[in-house]
Design an enzyme around this catalytic site. Structure first.
Site, PDB file in Angstrom:
ATOM      1  N   CYS A 277       0.834  -1.193   0.000  1.00  0.00           N
ATOM      2  CA  CYS A 277       0.000   0.000   0.000  1.00  0.00           C
ATOM      3  C   CYS A 277       0.879   1.258   0.000  1.00  0.00           C
ATOM      4  CB  CYS A 277      -0.894  -0.030   1.237  1.00  0.00           C
ATOM      5  SG  CYS A 277      -2.094   1.296   1.309  1.00  0.00           S
ATOM      6  N   PRO A 278       0.567   2.190  -0.864  1.00  0.00           N
ATOM      7  CA  PRO A 278      -0.608   2.371  -1.704  1.00  0.00           C
ATOM      8  C   PRO A 278      -0.414   1.936  -3.159  1.00  0.00           C
ATOM      9  CG  PRO A 278       0.561   4.433  -1.658  1.00  0.00           C
ATOM     10  CD  PRO A 278       1.365   3.441  -0.805  1.00  0.00           C
TER      11      PRO A 278
END
Length: 96
Positions: A24-25
């Site tokens: 993430c992201p």
């Protein structure tokens, strides 16, 4: 791209991207970028090993107007970038 059946039983093209090993992201950013190149109604299948994707992709699809058609877990096996992990697979229909 691969083909899958549509509502009429006809083959439907599916764009596929592999975000295994990304955290993430990055998976959501890659999906957003890829969806921007597709037409409304097109399908995108995403392979991911980031556990956060289980909540990130449903939230992203809802916020961006895309439809999450499928979300499943499977054994990813052993990969050089992600070790032995659970693979998350998502099927997304691009919104209009």
């Amino acid at each position: 791209m691969s083909d899958g059946p549509n509502a009429h039983g006809e083959a439907e093209a599916v764009c596929e991207i592999d975000t295994r090993g990304m955290i993430c992201p990055l998976p959501v950013l890659r999906v957003r970028k890829t969806l921007a190149t597709l037409r409304p109604g097109d399908l995108l299948r995403v392979s991911c090993t980031d556990p956060a994707a289980a909540t990130d992709f449903p939230a992203f699809c809802q916020a961006a107007g895309h439809k999450l058609l499928e979300s499943r877990r499977q054994d990813a096996g052993t990969g050089r970038d992600w070790g032995h992990a659970t693979e998350l697979v998502f099927l997304i229909r691009r919104g209009g």
